[in-house]
Design a protein around this motif. Structure first.
Motif, PDB file in Angstrom:
ATOM      1  N   LEU A 186      59.404  30.659 -36.536  1.00  0.00           N
ATOM      2  CA  LEU A 186      59.771  31.509 -37.648  1.00  0.00           C
ATOM      3  C   LEU A 186      60.428  30.669 -38.757  1.00  0.00           C
ATOM      4  O   LEU A 186      60.556  29.408 -38.708  1.00  0.00           O
ATOM      5  N   GLU A 187      60.009  31.253 -40.077  1.00  0.00           N
ATOM      6  CA  GLU A 187      60.132  30.436 -41.134  1.00  0.00           C
ATOM      7  C   GLU A 187      61.732  30.526 -41.484  1.00  0.00           C
ATOM      8  O   GLU A 187      62.118  31.781 -41.490  1.00  0.00           O
ATOM      9  N   VAL A 188      62.243  29.652 -42.239  1.00  0.00           N
ATOM     10  CA  VAL A 188      63.518  29.523 -43.009  1.00  0.00           C
ATOM     11  C   VAL A 188      63.319  28.953 -44.182  1.00  0.00           C
ATOM     12  O   VAL A 188      62.266  28.040 -44.511  1.00  0.00           O
ATOM     13  N   ALA A 189      64.229  29.245 -45.236  1.00  0.00           N
ATOM     14  CA  ALA A 189      64.320  28.689 -46.401  1.00  0.00           C
ATOM     15  C   ALA A 189      65.668  27.768 -46.584  1.00  0.00           C
ATOM     16  O   ALA A 189      66.723  28.282 -45.803  1.00  0.00           O
ATOM     17  N   PRO A 190      66.109  27.099 -47.449  1.00  0.00           N
ATOM     18  CA  PRO A 190      67.238  26.222 -47.474  1.00  0.00           C
ATOM     19  C   PRO A 190      68.400  27.436 -47.737  1.00  0.00           C
ATOM     20  O   PRO A 190      68.161  28.463 -48.506  1.00  0.00           O
ATOM     21  N   ASP A 242      64.624  37.711 -28.390  1.00  0.00           N
ATOM     22  CA  ASP A 242      64.135  36.473 -28.604  1.00  0.00           C
ATOM     23  C   ASP A 242      65.162  35.296 -29.032  1.00  0.00           C
ATOM     24  O   ASP A 242      65.578  35.576 -30.075  1.00  0.00           O
ATOM     25  N   PRO A 243      65.215  34.446 -28.227  1.00  0.00           N
ATOM     26  CA  PRO A 243      66.148  33.383 -28.558  1.00  0.00           C
ATOM     27  C   PRO A 243      65.982  32.790 -30.125  1.00  0.00           C
ATOM     28  O   PRO A 243      67.174  32.493 -30.940  1.00  0.00           O
ATOM     29  N   ALA A 244      64.713  32.863 -30.568  1.00  0.00           N
ATOM     30  CA  ALA A 244      64.363  32.040 -31.894  1.00  0.00           C
ATOM     31  C   ALA A 244      65.146  33.077 -32.818  1.00  0.00           C
ATOM     32  O   ALA A 244      65.436  32.576 -33.939  1.00  0.00           O
ATOM     33  N   ASP A 245      64.780  34.523 -32.754  1.00  0.00           N
ATOM     34  CA  ASP A 245      65.364  35.439 -33.469  1.00  0.00           C
ATOM     35  C   ASP A 245      66.937  35.240 -33.449  1.00  0.00           C
ATOM     36  O   ASP A 245      67.660  35.402 -34.664  1.00  0.00           O
ATOM     37  N   VAL A 246      67.496  34.947 -32.433  1.00  0.00           N
ATOM     38  CA  VAL A 246      68.998  35.115 -32.408  1.00  0.00           C
ATOM     39  C   VAL A 246      69.344  33.815 -33.308  1.00  0.00           C
ATOM     40  O   VAL A 246      70.378  33.975 -33.793  1.00  0.00           O
TER      41      VAL A 246
END
Length: 331
Positions: A35-39, A311-315
């Motif tokens: 998954l993508e994140v931003a600062p 899903d653990p990534a979403d969590v």
């Protein structure tokens, strides 16, 4: 203390296989961050931008969630990240770190002290335990610890269901001897195989707290079964782990370890010493995570995976966004 391989992996078999040793090839090279994140509060760090880090984790829920938290932390700081979460076996994960197959791994002080470094006696004080682990791991293994989180302590405990807590009026492990003396029919224990026999498991608890469980009333179960068996009343006392989401989901009451028998299992980020010296900025970005993360947070996240099926990534990403550590693109 048993290695932290004590929960079932929640990933599909194909992802678990990515973390096992392949004959003659070592671990797989990993995959992109899912998954993508931003600062957010974690800002881009010039020294980390464009540098590649492979993140590992062990193959149980909490570790997988922590692995994704590490990945999103590095990604928000501008690093390129490879995902190698869900490595089967604590020793395999540690060996992957030491052998340069992964670069960072959240680990537990108790696991390192007892399992990796072979010490028989844990150190009850959390800070003293961390300092001893940090020194010994560096000298023996070239492993550096940083961003220690004293708010997270995923150690052993005994739990009872709410009905038993009210019926017996019990809140502390030191009250178990009275229960066994006055109501021996209540003296049933559900534990894992190793916990039933190791000195740092049930025998040690018995010695420290001055009781002896009736062997005929000690049921040896898998850890997943223990939680439900305790909730159902199959056993009065169940061996649990203090950040497991099933504690709240099944409304279990954790007994206070008032004599401080169980070792400390605080988490910290582990990496190779040479890598931390090359990138000392890792400490700063991961300390932002340690400042936010506590047992209740991990318990809730574990429950979202194990109980709610998320899903653990979403969590992991949602928790980081809620805490302001990262932002989610498009939101």
């Amino acid at each position: 203390m048993k290695l932290r391989t004590r929960r079932n992996a929640v990933k599909a078999a194909s992802l678990a296989l990515a973390g096992t040793l392949l004959a003659g090839c070592g671990l797989s090279s990993g995959s992109p961050v899912p998954l993508e994140v931003a600062p957010g509060a974690i800002k881009p760090v010039p020294e980390l931008q464009g540098e590649t880090f492979t993140v590992g984790s062990k193959a149980f829920t909490e570790q997988i969630v922590l692995g994704y938290i590490a990945e999103f932390t590095l990604a928000a700081a501008g690093a390129d990240v490879r995902d190698l979460t869900s490595i089967v076996g604590s020793s395999t994960a540690r060996n992957a770190l030491v052998s340069d197959q992964i670069d960072v791994l959240w680990d537990y002080t108790g696991t390192s002290w007892i399992a990796y470094n072979g010490n028989a006696e844990p150190i009850p004080d959390a800070q003293q335990q961390f300092q001893a682990v940090k020194k010994q791991d560096l000298q023996r293994n070239g492993v550096a610890w940083t961003a220690i989180d004293y708010q997270v302590d995923n150690t052993y405990a005994f739990a009872v269901n709410r009905q038993a807590a009210q019926r017996l009026g019990i809140d502390k492990v030191s009250e178990i001897p009275k229960v066994l003396a006055e109501r021996p029919e209540e003296g049933t224990f559900c534990v894992e195989t190793e916990f039933a026999t190791r000195n740092d498991g049930l025998p040690g608890v018995e010695e420290t707290y001055g009781f002896k469980a009736d062997p005929s009333k000690v049921k040896v179960l898998s850890d997943g079964s223990i939680y439900q068996a305790t909730a159902d009343g199959t056993c009065t006392f169940g061996e649990v782990f203090t950040t497991d989401g099933r504690i709240e989901a099944l409304d279990l009451h954790v007994l206070e370890d008032d004599k401080k028998f169980f070792p400390r299992y605080n988490i910290g980020l582990t990496t190779r010493d040479e890598l931390l010296k090359r990138y000392p900025q890792l400490t700063g970005i991961f300390e932002k995570v340690s400042a936010k993360l506590d047992n209740q947070d991990l318990m809730r996240m574990n429950a979202q995976v194990d109980v709610d099926g998320r899903d653990p990534a979403d969590v992991a990403r949602d928790w980081m966004a809620e805490e302001g550590l990262v932002t989610i693109p498009g939101k």
